[in-house]
Design a protein around this motif. Structure first.
Motif, PDB file in Angstrom:
ATOM      1  N   ALA A 126       0.819  -1.207   0.000  1.00  0.00           N
ATOM      2  CA  ALA A 126       0.000   0.000   0.000  1.00  0.00           C
ATOM      3  C   ALA A 126       0.855   1.260   0.000  1.00  0.00           C
ATOM      4  CB  ALA A 126      -0.938  -0.003   1.196  1.00  0.00           C
ATOM      5  N   ALA A 127       2.056   1.176   0.559  1.00  0.00           N
ATOM      6  CA  ALA A 127       2.956   2.333   0.604  1.00  0.00           C
ATOM      7  C   ALA A 127       3.619   2.594  -0.737  1.00  0.00           C
ATOM      8  CB  ALA A 127       4.022   2.125   1.674  1.00  0.00           C
ATOM      9  N   GLY A 128       3.758   1.560  -1.560  1.00  0.00           N
ATOM     10  CA  GLY A 128       4.400   1.715  -2.856  1.00  0.00           C
ATOM     11  C   GLY A 128       3.518   2.472  -3.839  1.00  0.00           C
ATOM     12  N   ASP A 129       4.067   2.714  -5.024  1.00  0.00           N
ATOM     13  CA  ASP A 129       3.331   3.471  -6.038  1.00  0.00           C
ATOM     14  C   ASP A 129       2.488   2.570  -6.923  1.00  0.00           C
ATOM     15  OD1 ASP A 129       4.484   6.142  -5.429  1.00  0.00           O
ATOM     16  OD2 ASP A 129       6.341   5.064  -5.899  1.00  0.00           O
ATOM     17  N   LEU A 130       3.026   1.433  -7.311  1.00  0.00           N
ATOM     18  CA  LEU A 130       2.295   0.442  -8.105  1.00  0.00           C
ATOM     19  C   LEU A 130       2.535  -0.924  -7.478  1.00  0.00           C
ATOM     20  CD1 LEU A 130       3.279   1.534 -11.748  1.00  0.00           C
ATOM     21  CD2 LEU A 130       1.227   2.199 -10.478  1.00  0.00           C
ATOM     22  N   ALA A 131       1.600  -1.835  -7.667  1.00  0.00           N
ATOM     23  CA  ALA A 131       1.762  -3.199  -7.148  1.00  0.00           C
ATOM     24  C   ALA A 131       1.285  -4.189  -8.189  1.00  0.00           C
ATOM     25  CB  ALA A 131       0.990  -3.383  -5.844  1.00  0.00           C
ATOM     26  N   VAL A 132       2.161  -5.117  -8.536  1.00  0.00           N
ATOM     27  CA  VAL A 132       1.826  -6.216  -9.435  1.00  0.00           C
ATOM     28  C   VAL A 132       1.736  -7.479  -8.590  1.00  0.00           C
ATOM     29  CG1 VAL A 132       2.516  -7.558 -11.455  1.00  0.00           C
ATOM     30  CG2 VAL A 132       3.092  -5.121 -11.322  1.00  0.00           C
ATOM     31  N   ALA A 133       0.623  -8.185  -8.670  1.00  0.00           N
ATOM     32  CA  ALA A 133       0.461  -9.412  -7.893  1.00  0.00           C
ATOM     33  C   ALA A 133       0.124 -10.575  -8.811  1.00  0.00           C
ATOM     34  CB  ALA A 133      -0.642  -9.252  -6.844  1.00  0.00           C
ATOM     35  N   MET A 172      -9.848  -6.509  11.189  1.00  0.00           N
ATOM     36  CA  MET A 172     -10.478  -7.121  12.357  1.00  0.00           C
ATOM     37  C   MET A 172     -10.841  -8.583  12.134  1.00  0.00           C
ATOM     38  SD  MET A 172     -12.838  -4.031  13.825  1.00  0.00           S
ATOM     39  CE  MET A 172     -12.098  -2.497  14.400  1.00  0.00           C
ATOM     40  N   LEU A 173     -11.302  -8.919  10.928  1.00  0.00           N
ATOM     41  CA  LEU A 173     -11.606 -10.317  10.635  1.00  0.00           C
ATOM     42  C   LEU A 173     -10.359 -11.065  10.174  1.00  0.00           C
ATOM     43  CD1 LEU A 173     -15.088 -10.010   8.857  1.00  0.00           C
ATOM     44  CD2 LEU A 173     -14.592 -10.560  11.249  1.00  0.00           C
ATOM     45  N   GLY A 174      -9.450 -10.365   9.533  1.00  0.00           N
ATOM     46  CA  GLY A 174      -8.172 -10.958   9.160  1.00  0.00           C
ATOM     47  C   GLY A 174      -8.227 -11.960   8.031  1.00  0.00           C
ATOM     48  N   ASP A 175      -9.312 -11.946   7.251  1.00  0.00           N
ATOM     49  CA  ASP A 175      -9.435 -12.917   6.162  1.00  0.00           C
ATOM     50  C   ASP A 175      -8.525 -12.539   4.998  1.00  0.00           C
ATOM     51  OD1 ASP A 175     -11.380 -14.287   7.588  1.00  0.00           O
ATOM     52  OD2 ASP A 175     -13.029 -13.145   6.690  1.00  0.00           O
ATOM     53  N   ALA A 176      -8.061 -13.559   4.286  1.00  0.00           N
ATOM     54  CA  ALA A 176      -7.226 -13.315   3.113  1.00  0.00           C
ATOM     55  C   ALA A 176      -8.027 -12.585   2.037  1.00  0.00           C
ATOM     56  CB  ALA A 176      -6.697 -14.639   2.570  1.00  0.00           C
ATOM     57  N   MET A 177      -7.331 -11.762   1.286  1.00  0.00           N
ATOM     58  CA  MET A 177      -7.932 -11.048   0.169  1.00  0.00           C
ATOM     59  C   MET A 177      -7.364 -11.615  -1.131  1.00  0.00           C
ATOM     60  SD  MET A 177      -7.592  -6.986  -0.748  1.00  0.00           S
ATOM     61  CE  MET A 177      -8.484  -6.498   0.710  1.00  0.00           C
ATOM     62  N   THR A 178      -8.224 -11.944  -2.066  1.00  0.00           N
ATOM     63  CA  THR A 178      -7.720 -12.455  -3.334  1.00  0.00           C
ATOM     64  C   THR A 178      -7.083 -11.311  -4.115  1.00  0.00           C
ATOM     65  OG1 THR A 178      -9.767 -12.023  -4.575  1.00  0.00           O
ATOM     66  CG2 THR A 178      -9.583 -14.164  -3.431  1.00  0.00           C
ATOM     67  N   PRO A 179      -6.093 -11.607  -4.943  1.00  0.00           N
ATOM     68  CA  PRO A 179      -5.516 -10.551  -5.770  1.00  0.00           C
ATOM     69  C   PRO A 179      -6.561  -9.871  -6.665  1.00  0.00           C
ATOM     70  CG  PRO A 179      -4.045 -12.430  -5.707  1.00  0.00           C
ATOM     71  CD  PRO A 179      -5.315 -12.866  -5.038  1.00  0.00           C
ATOM     72  N   ALA A 180      -7.540 -10.649  -7.146  1.00  0.00           N
ATOM     73  CA  ALA A 180      -8.580 -10.044  -7.981  1.00  0.00           C
ATOM     74  C   ALA A 180      -9.366  -9.000  -7.196  1.00  0.00           C
ATOM     75  CB  ALA A 180      -9.517 -11.128  -8.517  1.00  0.00           C
ATOM     76  N   ARG A 181      -9.698  -9.313  -5.941  1.00  0.00           N
ATOM     77  CA  ARG A 181     -10.410  -8.355  -5.103  1.00  0.00           C
ATOM     78  C   ARG A 181      -9.523  -7.150  -4.783  1.00  0.00           C
ATOM     79  NH1 ARG A 181     -14.857  -5.679  -3.734  1.00  0.00           N
ATOM     80  NH2 ARG A 181     -15.240  -5.492  -1.490  1.00  0.00           N
ATOM     81  N   ALA A 182      -8.249  -7.399  -4.498  1.00  0.00           N
ATOM     82  CA  ALA A 182      -7.315  -6.308  -4.223  1.00  0.00           C
ATOM     83  C   ALA A 182      -7.156  -5.400  -5.439  1.00  0.00           C
ATOM     84  CB  ALA A 182      -5.965  -6.874  -3.800  1.00  0.00           C
ATOM     85  N   HIS A 183      -7.225  -5.995  -6.624  1.00  0.00           N
ATOM     86  CA  HIS A 183      -7.155  -5.217  -7.865  1.00  0.00           C
ATOM     87  C   HIS A 183      -8.408  -4.363  -8.022  1.00  0.00           C
ATOM     88  CE1 HIS A 183      -7.465  -4.777 -12.379  1.00  0.00           C
ATOM     89  NE2 HIS A 183      -6.254  -4.318 -12.149  1.00  0.00           N
ATOM     90  N   GLU A 184      -9.537  -4.955  -7.726  1.00  0.00           N
ATOM     91  CA  GLU A 184     -10.811  -4.233  -7.808  1.00  0.00           C
ATOM     92  C   GLU A 184     -10.834  -3.034  -6.861  1.00  0.00           C
ATOM     93  OE1 GLU A 184     -15.389  -5.167  -6.397  1.00  0.00           O
ATOM     94  OE2 GLU A 184     -14.168  -6.822  -7.142  1.00  0.00           O
ATOM     95  N   LEU A 185     -10.236  -3.194  -5.662  1.00  0.00           N
ATOM     96  CA  LEU A 185     -10.258  -2.139  -4.651  1.00  0.00           C
ATOM     97  C   LEU A 185      -9.124  -1.133  -4.798  1.00  0.00           C
ATOM     98  CD1 LEU A 185     -11.184  -4.300  -1.525  1.00  0.00           C
ATOM     99  CD2 LEU A 185     -12.650  -2.635  -2.689  1.00  0.00           C
ATOM    100  N   GLY A 186      -8.134  -1.431  -5.636  1.00  0.00           N
ATOM    101  CA  GLY A 186      -7.079  -0.470  -5.904  1.00  0.00           C
ATOM    102  C   GLY A 186      -5.761  -0.712  -5.197  1.00  0.00           C
ATOM    103  N   LEU A 187      -5.672  -1.754  -4.363  1.00  0.00           N
ATOM    104  CA  LEU A 187      -4.382  -2.070  -3.739  1.00  0.00           C
ATOM    105  C   LEU A 187      -3.409  -2.602  -4.779  1.00  0.00           C
ATOM    106  CD1 LEU A 187      -2.436  -2.602  -1.377  1.00  0.00           C
ATOM    107  CD2 LEU A 187      -3.611  -4.780  -1.009  1.00  0.00           C
ATOM    108  N   THR A 189      -2.418  -2.853  -8.672  1.00  0.00           N
ATOM    109  CA  THR A 189      -2.666  -2.111  -9.904  1.00  0.00           C
ATOM    110  C   THR A 189      -2.619  -2.997 -11.141  1.00  0.00           C
ATOM    111  OG1 THR A 189      -0.327  -1.472  -9.907  1.00  0.00           O
ATOM    112  CG2 THR A 189      -1.895   0.109  -9.012  1.00  0.00           C
ATOM    113  N   HIS A 190      -1.890  -4.115 -11.084  1.00  0.00           N
ATOM    114  CA  HIS A 190      -1.799  -5.028 -12.219  1.00  0.00           C
ATOM    115  C   HIS A 190      -1.758  -6.469 -11.713  1.00  0.00           C
ATOM    116  CE1 HIS A 190      -0.366  -1.250 -13.957  1.00  0.00           C
ATOM    117  NE2 HIS A 190      -0.698  -1.729 -15.127  1.00  0.00           N
TER     118      HIS A 190
END
Length: 267
Positions: A126-133, A172-187, A189-190
């Motif tokens: 989140a601190a970086g400028d772009l994130a590829v997962a 708070m729930l600590g559940d894993a986030m899929t890369p697709a969901r993280a991409h959708e939310l903006g964490l 970027t690719h």
């Protein structure tokens, strides 16, 4: 055969510098061996006129598992009745330096993420400028499930990125986030096919390296000022929260349970 970890490796391809966290046995965990090396490396690149773009990635098929919980658990076993606050206070001096170094770099920084990115690793994305997962990466907040408070700027960046409600659900729930969901939310970027995150990051880095360095640095600085003006004091509040939580008996119970669940099974 086990090899001696390098902790941090640098690879230069012209104006693109790849920084690799390299201690696979700890999932490239942050501790007093990895920490100072990574912080110094990133801080040094900020003064490197030859580096136009920085890529941050991890060795051994993982980005970073965050803090070195194995070492914290060992400390608790060796010091019964004592908390692990001093261990995390030590880790956090480097965790904070890395978070600040990532945001202070004049160069764009791209995170290339394969495998696990947990705890501080997720915060650094989140601190970086772009994130590829990679599409099969495992993005796990991790903190609260082992009895810790989120650190490395996690509560700051994710509250800004997702809003407080989604950030609360994540931590708070600590559940894993899929890369697709993280991409959708903006964490993220690719997205990239499994095993191809670093290659995709290099594609993006080459495009950025061909751009105007001064204008890119100014753009990064302005974006940072818009959303990160209060990051440094917030990191200190997180630090205090983590140290206090690590001294709570609840942490000792939860980290022991976590380590037992993830211990290698005998054949």
């Amino acid at each position: 055969m086990n090899r001696t970890p390098a902790y941090v490796r640098l690879d230069r391809r012209g104006p693109v510098v790849t920084v690799t966290m390299d201690n696979p046995v700890t999932l490239n965990g942050m501790d007093d061996e990895m920490g100072p090396r990574l912080a110094r490396t990133l801080e040094g690149l900020a003064r490197d006129p030859e580096a136009r773009v920085v890529i941050l990635t991890g060795a051994g098929g993982n980005f970073s598992g965050g803090g070195n919980l194995k070492r914290a658990a060992a400390f608790l076993e060796e010091h019964p009745g004592q908390g692990a606050g001093e261990i995390f206070a030590n880790y956090l001096q480097y965790v904070i330096r890395v978070a600040l170094a990532i945001t202070a770099l004049p160069q764009p920084l791209i995170c290339a993420v394969e495998g696990a990115s947990s705890g501080a690793g997720l915060s650094w994305m989140a601190a970086g400028d772009l994130a590829v997962a990679a599409e099969d990466a495992r993005l796990v907040p991790g903190f609260v499930k082992v009895g810790l408070v989120p650190g490395a700027g996690g509560t700051y960046h994710f509250a800004h990125l997702f809003g407080p409600a989604l950030a609360a659900e994540l931590f708070m729930l600590g559940d894993a986030m899929t890369p697709a969901r993280a991409h959708e939310l903006g964490l993220v970027t690719h997205l990239a096919p499994p095993g191809a995150a670093l290659a995709k990051a290099h594609e993006l880095a080459q495009r950025l390296a061909e751009g105007p360095a001064q204008a890119l640095a100014a753009t990064k600085r302005l974006l940072g000022r818009a959303v990160r003006g209060g990051l440094a004091p917030h990191l200190e509040l997180e630090r205090q929260g983590v140290v206090s939580a690590a001294d709570d008996p609840e942490f000792a119970v939860r980290v022991r349970r976590f380590m037992n669940r993830h211990a290698p099974k005998e054949k």
